[in-house]
Design a protein around this motif. Structure first.
Motif, PDB file in Angstrom:
ATOM      1  N   PHE A  89       0.847  -0.891   0.045  1.00 10.22           N
ATOM      2  CA  PHE A  89       0.339  -0.324   0.013  1.00 10.22           C
ATOM      3  C   PHE A  89       0.784   1.289   0.040  1.00 10.22           C
ATOM      4  O   PHE A  89       2.079   1.468   0.879  1.00 10.22           O
ATOM      5  CB  PHE A  89      -1.030  -0.225   1.347  1.00 10.22           C
ATOM      6  N   VAL A  90       0.686   2.195  -1.578  1.00  7.10           N
ATOM      7  CA  VAL A  90       1.314   3.462  -0.714  1.00  7.10           C
ATOM      8  C   VAL A  90       0.312   4.167   0.747  1.00  7.10           C
ATOM      9  O   VAL A  90      -0.257   4.350   0.684  1.00  7.10           O
ATOM     10  CB  VAL A  90       0.974   4.743  -2.029  1.00  7.10           C
ATOM     11  N   LEU A  91       1.658   5.052   1.599  1.00  8.08           N
ATOM     12  CA  LEU A  91       1.466   4.739   2.450  1.00  8.08           C
ATOM     13  C   LEU A  91       1.289   6.297   2.403  1.00  8.08           C
ATOM     14  O   LEU A  91       0.225   7.231   3.312  1.00  8.08           O
ATOM     15  CB  LEU A  91       2.301   4.809   3.674  1.00  8.08           C
ATOM     16  N   GLU A  92       2.084   6.896   2.237  1.00  6.99           N
ATOM     17  CA  GLU A  92       2.710   8.853   1.341  1.00  6.99           C
ATOM     18  C   GLU A  92       3.464   8.981   0.238  1.00  6.99           C
ATOM     19  O   GLU A  92       4.149   8.542  -0.480  1.00  6.99           O
ATOM     20  CB  GLU A  92       2.941   9.526   3.187  1.00  6.99           C
ATOM     21  N   ARG A  93       3.150  10.753   0.235  1.00  9.60           N
ATOM     22  CA  ARG A  93       4.015  10.650  -1.057  1.00  9.60           C
ATOM     23  C   ARG A  93       5.280  11.537  -0.223  1.00  9.60           C
ATOM     24  O   ARG A  93       4.289  12.613   0.006  1.00  9.60           O
ATOM     25  CB  ARG A  93       2.706  11.247  -2.017  1.00  9.60           C
ATOM     26  N   ARG A  94       6.449  11.320  -0.662  1.00 10.70           N
ATOM     27  CA  ARG A  94       7.076  12.540  -0.395  1.00 10.70           C
ATOM     28  C   ARG A  94       8.025  12.949  -1.308  1.00 10.70           C
ATOM     29  O   ARG A  94       8.128  12.147  -2.255  1.00 10.70           O
ATOM     30  CB  ARG A  94       8.125  11.988   1.388  1.00 10.70           C
ATOM     31  N   SER A  95       9.323  14.253  -1.292  1.00 13.48           N
ATOM     32  CA  SER A  95       9.325  14.874  -2.454  1.00 13.48           C
ATOM     33  C   SER A  95      11.008  14.243  -1.896  1.00 13.48           C
ATOM     34  O   SER A  95      12.296  14.626  -2.355  1.00 13.48           O
ATOM     35  CB  SER A  95       9.542  16.331  -2.523  1.00 13.48           C
ATOM     36  N   ASP A  96      11.335  14.083  -1.062  1.00 12.58           N
ATOM     37  CA  ASP A  96      12.285  13.764   0.254  1.00 12.58           C
ATOM     38  C   ASP A  96      12.726  12.091   0.361  1.00 12.58           C
ATOM     39  O   ASP A  96      11.862  11.481   0.727  1.00 12.58           O
ATOM     40  CB  ASP A  96      12.919  14.879   0.934  1.00 12.58           C
ATOM     41  N   THR A  97      14.085  11.301   0.761  1.00 14.06           N
ATOM     42  CA  THR A  97      13.758  10.375   1.457  1.00 14.06           C
ATOM     43  C   THR A  97      14.729  10.150   2.493  1.00 14.06           C
ATOM     44  O   THR A  97      15.915  11.204   2.199  1.00 14.06           O
ATOM     45  CB  THR A  97      14.457   9.612   0.496  1.00 14.06           C
TER      46      THR A  97
END
Length: 648
Positions: free
Chosen positions: A41-49
């Motif tokens: 499942f996709v939990l959240e979208r982020r632009s960094d890691t």
């Protein structure tokens, strides 16, 4: 999803521009992990890691439907923490498998909910009942434990509370033990809210139908969900009320990891959302009483004059044998003469009679006639039984092997006796005692839902009692020692719950209704039935457990596995300072072995007990230790259960 404990965490993946629109939080995707494709499942979208290495790419979006809502994600996290499990195991319980064809179909347009006022006058019979309903109408987070009166049409009461909440613009979730209860509540709710606003979820539905109904809930088309234990995770929009009926029923405890109880999940959900909650039943569990005692919930109990007017007359009869010796019919039916007279009186008045027996089958348990040792299968140690009168020899109830020539392994005798007489054998005996009267049997094998108002003897196992038109004239509760004599923490509580469920189907004292329970009248459980006072019984049960340090006064974990694996787990766990280890002991008789162990492995059980305030610390410590052992790969699997229903 990865069910391996040491991999129970989030992983970062790159999303391509083509997938970006569909790869939103909550949707199902497929990713490559350790060389193989797994669902996730996709939990959240982020632009960094935070990952320092090279990231892999999302393989594909399985479906753009956001099936994992933020609310269910928070609930899954809390349940995993509460029960020392993995989030993947909880989500497997919460979200049904996808059915692609159903997902692509256009959903039907829901019909408008009838605006008619809901008549809740019946709630006035209970103290604070009217205030509870008024709080639901105002959208307040009222929480209560409801003690239903005998003869109460409880599905109507639950439907009324649900309708009031739905009319206030909130969603409702009702959890019941089985399909028969679902059907009763669903019929009552449809009369008030219409067909499209109500959804029933149960394991008996096919994959397509279950997913279709679940999607209707997810998309906000259904405002009221009725279901069995797994429905407690249903994604009801704007949930305003969660209700659990008969929370002492074993079927509400999930048999799969992490073994959550529907009552605990429902109350956890109500706490997270600050919504209303109701636990109802004819009897009361110690856990429900603990909620009242703590102030988290209020009592909804009728006044004693109202209870006495609604309850049948209850008589406790000793089966010592004096009356049976003088009455051949009573001796044939294994009944005291007074119980037989009560049944005859009800039949003569044209009413059916209910006979509750603890076990189904013919003779479900045998023992040596000389030394009373229980007869067990020589292959698997399961209990031996007689399926019917014509069976040659005994049959194991576990593995099904026949043993035509019984011989006691302790004293060598070849004579056997019945430990418990089943429903079919009881029906056969009552047929002789009540010659010419129709005898009906109802059990899990073949359940009868309703019987008419004509004279008949209905022999039923607990939970399979049919509803009689106009109520039963009398009920006979047999073999009480088989229920009360079990070596189980909940034996007394469960016995009273089963008795009251049957007694609630009997007419009131004013209408001639009589309950004859074959047991000693001095027993506290029998006295609670005679007085129809489950609240006092639950309070005494809670006090007794607190005195000896048993749940719900404490939290307790059962750790099952081989001796080396159990001790390795506990050594790796940073247990709370006030944790107390009890054991080890052999795995209790009848308990399931942990999956994945060799058939010849010796399994033990260790109990770990902590005060009520340290429950989450205990679960967290065991959860981390399971992950450590999982990463090592040097021990056999271990099963961890927090507050198991049956400790042993």
């Amino acid at each position: 999803m990865l069910t391996v404990p040491h991999l129970d965490r989030e992983f970062d993946y790159l999303v391509s521009a083509e997938q970006s629109d569909d790869a939103q939080p909550g949707v199902r995707v497929r990713v490559r992990f350790n060389g193989r494709l797994v669902d996730a499942f996709v939990l959240e979208r982020r632009s960094d890691t935070d990952h320092a290495g090279k990231l892999g790419w999302l393989d594909r979006v399985i479906s753009p439907e956001p099936v994992l809502t933020p609310e269910i994600r928070r609930l899954a996290d809390a349940v995993a923490a509460r029960y020392a499990g993995t989030r993947a195991d909880v989500l497997r319980l919460a979200i049904p498998p996808r059915h692609a064809r159903v997902e692509k179909q256009d959903p039907p347009q829901p019909a408008p909910i009838p605006a008619a006022a809901v008549d809740c006058a019946a709630w006035s019979a209970y103290g604070r009942g009217e205030q509870f309903v008024a709080a639901l109408a105002d959208g307040r987070a009222a929480r209560a434990v409801w003690q239903a009166l005998p003869g109460e049409t409880w599905p109507d009461r639950l439907a009324e509370a649900a309708a009031v909440t739905v009319h206030a613009g909130r969603g409702v979730l009702i959890i019941v033990p089985d399909q028969r209860d679902i059907d009763a509540v669903h019929a009552a709710a449809v009369r008030l809210l219409g067909e499209t606003a109500v959804v029933a979820l149960s394991a008996g539905l096919g994959p397509a139908q279950r997913y279709r109904r679940w999607l209707a809930v997810l998309r906000g088309d259904a405002r009221l969900v009725i279901g069995t234990r797994s429905a407690v995770f249903a994604p009801v929009a704007a949930l305003g009320l969660v209700m659990v009926w008969d929370d002492g029923d074993d079927t509400l405890a999930e048999p799969r990891a992490p073994y959550p109880h529907a009552r605990e999940v429902a109350m956890l959900r109500a706490h997270q959302l600050r919504c209303a909650a109701l636990i109802g039943g004819y009897a009361r569990t110690a856990e429900a009483q603990a909620l009242v005692r703590s102030g988290w919930a209020h009592d909804l109990v009728a006044l004693r004059p109202t209870v006495r007017a609604a309850a049948p007359r209850v008589v406790a009869l000793d089966d010592s044998g004096f009356e049976q010796e003088r009455d051949p019919a009573a001796r044939s039916a294994r009944l005291p003469s007074m119980a037989l007279q009560a049944a005859r009186k009800a039949l003569a008045a044209g009413a059916p009679v209910l006979v509750q027996v603890p076990r189904r089958g013919y003779v479900p348990a045998l023992a040596c006639a000389r030394c009373r040792t229980v007869a067990r299968c020589r292959h698997c140690t399961g209990p031996l039984s007689l399926p019917d009168r014509d069976t040659a020899g005994a049959v194991c109830r576990w593995c099904g092997r026949a043993d035509p020539r019984l011989r006691c392994g302790r004293c060598g005798s070849d004579e056997v006796r019945a430990v418990v007489v089943g429903a079919r054998r009881t029906a056969e005996e009552l047929g002789r005692a009540f010659a010419g009267t129709t005898v009906i049997t109802s059990s899990g094998e073949a359940m009868v839902t309703e019987v008419g108002s004509h004279p008949a003897v209905v022999v039923a196992t607990p939970g399979a009692e049919p509803v009689a038109e106009g109520g039963y004239g009398a009920a006979l509760l047999l073999d009480s020692w088989a229920l009360l004599g079990r070596q189980d923490l909940r034996a007394a509580e469960d016995t009273l719950r089963r008795w009251m469920a049957a007694a609630a189907l009997v007419r009131s004292r004013a209408d001639g209704g009589t309950i004859a329970v074959v047991a000693e009248s001095t027993l506290p459980t029998v006295q609670a039935l005679i007085r129809w006072d489950p609240v006092r019984h639950a309070d005494a049960e809670l006090a007794a457990r607190a005195e000896v340090g048993l749940p719900p006064a404490t939290h307790m974990a059962a750790v099952d596995g081989t001796s080396d694996a159990v001790h390795a787990l506990l050594d790796a766990a940073d247990l709370p300072g006030d944790a107390e280890q009890l054991g080890p002991v052999e795995l209790p008789f009848g308990a399931r072995r942990p999956p994945g162990l060799p058939a010849d492995a010796t399994v033990i059980r260790m109990l770990v007990r902590v005060p009520r305030t340290a429950g989450l610390d205990l679960a967290s410590a065991l959860r981390r230790a399971v992950a450590v052992l999982s990463a090592r790969h040097d021990q056999d699997p271990v099963r961890v259960q927090i507050d198991p229903l049956h400790i042993g």
